[in-house]
Motif scaffolding. Structure first.
Motif, PDB file in Angstrom:
ATOM      1  N   LEU A  81       0.834  -1.202   0.000  1.00 23.08           N
ATOM      2  CA  LEU A  81       0.000   0.000   0.000  1.00 23.08           C
ATOM      3  C   LEU A  81       0.871   1.257   0.000  1.00 23.08           C
ATOM      4  O   LEU A  81       0.615   2.203  -0.752  1.00 23.08           O
ATOM      5  N   PHE A  82       1.905   1.271   0.835  1.00 23.29           N
ATOM      6  CA  PHE A  82       2.794   2.436   0.869  1.00 23.29           C
ATOM      7  C   PHE A  82       3.480   2.625  -0.483  1.00 23.29           C
ATOM      8  O   PHE A  82       3.519   3.732  -1.020  1.00 23.29           O
ATOM      9  N   LYS A  83       4.015   1.556  -1.032  1.00 23.73           N
ATOM     10  CA  LYS A  83       4.779   1.652  -2.286  1.00 23.73           C
ATOM     11  C   LYS A  83       3.905   2.029  -3.481  1.00 23.73           C
ATOM     12  O   LYS A  83       4.409   2.522  -4.487  1.00 23.73           O
ATOM     13  N   THR A  84       2.591   1.815  -3.364  1.00 25.75           N
ATOM     14  CA  THR A  84       1.680   2.226  -4.436  1.00 25.75           C
ATOM     15  C   THR A  84       1.014   3.560  -4.100  1.00 25.75           C
ATOM     16  O   THR A  84       0.005   3.917  -4.690  1.00 25.75           O
ATOM     17  N   LYS A  85       1.573   4.262  -3.132  1.00 28.27           N
ATOM     18  CA  LYS A  85       1.176   5.623  -2.757  1.00 28.27           C
ATOM     19  C   LYS A  85      -0.224   5.730  -2.155  1.00 28.27           C
ATOM     20  O   LYS A  85      -0.836   6.791  -2.180  1.00 28.27           O
ATOM     21  N   ASN A  86      -0.721   4.643  -1.596  1.00 27.39           N
ATOM     22  CA  ASN A  86      -2.011   4.681  -0.900  1.00 27.39           C
ATOM     23  C   ASN A  86      -1.716   4.882   0.592  1.00 27.39           C
ATOM     24  O   ASN A  86      -1.750   3.945   1.384  1.00 27.39           O
ATOM     25  N   LEU A  87      -1.424   6.120   0.962  1.00 23.73           N
ATOM     26  CA  LEU A  87      -0.984   6.404   2.330  1.00 23.73           C
ATOM     27  C   LEU A  87      -2.111   6.266   3.350  1.00 23.73           C
ATOM     28  O   LEU A  87      -1.871   5.828   4.470  1.00 23.73           O
ATOM     29  N   LYS A  88      -3.328   6.612   2.972  1.00 24.63           N
ATOM     30  CA  LYS A  88      -4.455   6.431   3.898  1.00 24.63           C
ATOM     31  C   LYS A  88      -4.654   4.940   4.178  1.00 24.63           C
ATOM     32  O   LYS A  88      -4.802   4.521   5.325  1.00 24.63           O
ATOM     33  N   GLY A  89      -4.621   4.123   3.129  1.00 29.84           N
ATOM     34  CA  GLY A  89      -4.737   2.675   3.301  1.00 29.84           C
ATOM     35  C   GLY A  89      -3.572   2.118   4.101  1.00 29.84           C
ATOM     36  O   GLY A  89      -3.747   1.216   4.925  1.00 29.84           O
ATOM     37  N   ALA A  90      -2.388   2.679   3.878  1.00 32.88           N
ATOM     38  CA  ALA A  90      -1.196   2.214   4.608  1.00 32.88           C
ATOM     39  C   ALA A  90      -1.333   2.511   6.102  1.00 32.88           C
ATOM     40  O   ALA A  90      -0.968   1.677   6.937  1.00 32.88           O
ATOM     41  N   GLU A  91      -1.853   3.673   6.440  1.00 33.84           N
ATOM     42  CA  GLU A  91      -2.055   3.993   7.861  1.00 33.84           C
ATOM     43  C   GLU A  91      -3.018   3.010   8.508  1.00 33.84           C
ATOM     44  O   GLU A  91      -2.764   2.507   9.604  1.00 33.84           O
ATOM     45  N   GLU A  92      -4.134   2.742   7.833  1.00 33.76           N
ATOM     46  CA  GLU A  92      -5.106   1.787   8.370  1.00 33.76           C
ATOM     47  C   GLU A  92      -4.482   0.406   8.535  1.00 33.76           C
ATOM     48  O   GLU A  92      -4.693  -0.277   9.536  1.00 33.76           O
ATOM     49  N   LYS A  93      -3.689  -0.004   7.545  1.00 36.50           N
ATOM     50  CA  LYS A  93      -3.063  -1.328   7.604  1.00 36.50           C
ATOM     51  C   LYS A  93      -1.997  -1.365   8.696  1.00 36.50           C
ATOM     52  O   LYS A  93      -1.812  -2.390   9.351  1.00 36.50           O
ATOM     53  N   ALA A  94      -1.303  -0.257   8.923  1.00 35.03           N
ATOM     54  CA  ALA A  94      -0.290  -0.211   9.982  1.00 35.03           C
ATOM     55  C   ALA A  94      -0.926  -0.472  11.341  1.00 35.03           C
ATOM     56  O   ALA A  94      -0.362  -1.188  12.176  1.00 35.03           O
ATOM     57  N   TYR A  95      -2.107   0.090  11.562  1.00 36.95           N
ATOM     58  CA  TYR A  95      -2.818  -0.195  12.806  1.00 36.95           C
ATOM     59  C   TYR A  95      -3.181  -1.677  12.880  1.00 36.95           C
ATOM     60  O   TYR A  95      -3.018  -2.311  13.927  1.00 36.95           O
ATOM     61  N   GLN A  96      -3.665  -2.241  11.785  1.00 38.52           N
ATOM     62  CA  GLN A  96      -4.001  -3.669  11.774  1.00 38.52           C
ATOM     63  C   GLN A  96      -2.790  -4.526  12.097  1.00 38.52           C
ATOM     64  O   GLN A  96      -2.894  -5.507  12.829  1.00 38.52           O
ATOM     65  N   VAL A  97      -1.644  -4.162  11.545  1.00 40.85           N
ATOM     66  CA  VAL A  97      -0.405  -4.894  11.830  1.00 40.85           C
ATOM     67  C   VAL A  97      -0.108  -4.836  13.322  1.00 40.85           C
ATOM     68  O   VAL A  97       0.159  -5.856  13.960  1.00 40.85           O
ATOM     69  N   PHE A  98      -0.163  -3.640  13.891  1.00 42.35           N
ATOM     70  CA  PHE A  98       0.140  -3.488  15.311  1.00 42.35           C
ATOM     71  C   PHE A  98      -0.818  -4.300  16.169  1.00 42.35           C
ATOM     72  O   PHE A  98      -0.411  -4.964  17.117  1.00 42.35           O
ATOM     73  N   PHE A  99      -2.104  -4.259  15.850  1.00 45.96           N
ATOM     74  CA  PHE A  99      -3.085  -5.008  16.642  1.00 45.96           C
ATOM     75  C   PHE A  99      -2.930  -6.517  16.453  1.00 45.96           C
ATOM     76  O   PHE A  99      -3.227  -7.288  17.358  1.00 45.96           O
ATOM     77  N   ALA A 100      -2.450  -6.934  15.285  1.00 40.48           N
ATOM     78  CA  ALA A 100      -2.243  -8.370  15.041  1.00 40.48           C
ATOM     79  C   ALA A 100      -1.012  -8.889  15.788  1.00 40.48           C
ATOM     80  O   ALA A 100      -1.008 -10.017  16.276  1.00 40.48           O
ATOM     81  N   ASN A 101       0.040  -8.072  15.860  1.00 40.54           N
ATOM     82  CA  ASN A 101       1.229  -8.435  16.628  1.00 40.54           C
ATOM     83  C   ASN A 101       1.958  -7.151  17.007  1.00 40.54           C
ATOM     84  O   ASN A 101       2.604  -6.522  16.166  1.00 40.54           O
ATOM     85  N   SER A 102       1.844  -6.769  18.267  1.00 38.91           N
ATOM     86  CA  SER A 102       2.390  -5.487  18.723  1.00 38.91           C
ATOM     87  C   SER A 102       3.914  -5.469  18.800  1.00 38.91           C
ATOM     88  O   SER A 102       4.488  -4.462  19.198  1.00 38.91           O
ATOM     89  N   TYR A 103       4.557  -6.553  18.393  1.00 41.61           N
ATOM     90  CA  TYR A 103       6.024  -6.635  18.449  1.00 41.61           C
ATOM     91  C   TYR A 103       6.693  -6.506  17.076  1.00 41.61           C
ATOM     92  O   TYR A 103       7.915  -6.391  16.991  1.00 41.61           O
ATOM     93  N   LEU A 104       5.916  -6.524  15.989  1.00 39.64           N
ATOM     94  CA  LEU A 104       6.521  -6.526  14.652  1.00 39.64           C
ATOM     95  C   LEU A 104       7.286  -5.247  14.339  1.00 39.64           C
ATOM     96  O   LEU A 104       8.340  -5.303  13.712  1.00 39.64           O
ATOM     97  N   PHE A 105       6.765  -4.106  14.759  1.00 41.88           N
ATOM     98  CA  PHE A 105       7.480  -2.859  14.490  1.00 41.88           C
ATOM     99  C   PHE A 105       8.828  -2.855  15.209  1.00 41.88           C
ATOM    100  O   PHE A 105       9.835  -2.408  14.655  1.00 41.88           O
ATOM    101  N   ASP A 106       8.852  -3.357  16.453  1.00 40.38           N
ATOM    102  CA  ASP A 106      10.124  -3.447  17.180  1.00 40.38           C
ATOM    103  C   ASP A 106      11.108  -4.327  16.415  1.00 40.38           C
ATOM    104  O   ASP A 106      12.274  -3.975  16.256  1.00 40.38           O
ATOM    105  N   LYS A 107      10.627  -5.465  15.945  1.00 41.71           N
ATOM    106  CA  LYS A 107      11.486  -6.388  15.191  1.00 41.71           C
ATOM    107  C   LYS A 107      11.988  -5.715  13.910  1.00 41.71           C
ATOM    108  O   LYS A 107      13.167  -5.800  13.573  1.00 41.71           O
ATOM    109  N   TYR A 108      11.101  -5.037  13.207  1.00 44.21           N
ATOM    110  CA  TYR A 108      11.474  -4.371  11.963  1.00 44.21           C
ATOM    111  C   TYR A 108      12.583  -3.346  12.178  1.00 44.21           C
ATOM    112  O   TYR A 108      13.534  -3.273  11.405  1.00 44.21           O
TER     113      TYR A 108
END
Length: 196
Positions: A81-108
């Protein structure tokens, strides 16, 4: 990556899609217990075909609209989503990622993963799942994404939501009363559904 390697990956993507389509044609639905449906985004990212990845994800969303997706799959969706310039969709998906596993951003970002004593709704949400994550902020092809995610992660909106989510999840872990659990689960769903 050589043109031959790219073509090999494209062939693999076509093969996965063909297998899934044939399965639906034969059985009238999907029984993808092998998890083939989760593989293409990683392959599209490898060859940096983000538009192709987005086309696949639209197909996925149409055919598996009740599938939550594993955290790493959601992260790949976020990248696309980010790479295709859909920043609003990317923000929504970033929240979904965090709620699915709150440790992935730390790992990244290569930060130490510190387990939080909180309610985890599935095995995908635990810190150990993040240890097997394939992406990191040192990948040159993701440098623009890394800068964006760093800014997003430090935004007031994200920090507030993260705090509320963790506080509520910590409470939920230690509550046994069914009515209180229902209330806390409803609060978690509310936090997850708020866009900002």
């Amino acid at each position: 990556m050589t043109p031959r390697q790219i073509e090999k990956i494209k062939t693999k993507i076509r093969s996965i899609r063909a297998t899934l389509v044939a399965e639906k044609r034969k059985y009238g639905g999907f029984d993808d217990s092998r998890g083939l449906r989760y593989m293409p985004p990683e392959l599209f990212i490898k060859i940096q075909d983000y538009k192709g990845g987005l086309t696949y994800l639209r197909w996925f969303d149409k055919n598996f609209n009740d599938d939550m997706g594993m955290p790493n799959f959601l992260f790949e969706w976020l990248i696309i989503l980010f790479k295709t310039k859909n920043l609003k969709g990317a923000e929504e998906k970033a929240y979904q990622v965090f709620f699915a596993n709150s440790y992935l951003f730390d790992k990244y970002f290569g930060r130490k993963i510190v387990p939080i004593e909180k309610y985890e709704y599935s095995n995908w949400a635990i810190p150990e799942f993040a240890e097997h994550f394939n992406y990191n902020s040192d990948q040159k092809e993701l440098s623009d994404f890394t800068d964006w995610l760093k800014a997003f992660e430090s935004s007031e909106s994200f920090l507030r939501k993260k705090h509320n989510y963790i506080v509520t999840s910590k409470k939920l872990k230690n509550v046994n009363d069914m009515e209180a659990r229902k209330q806390l689960l409803a609060e978690l769903r509310q936090i997850e559904s708020e866009l900002n």
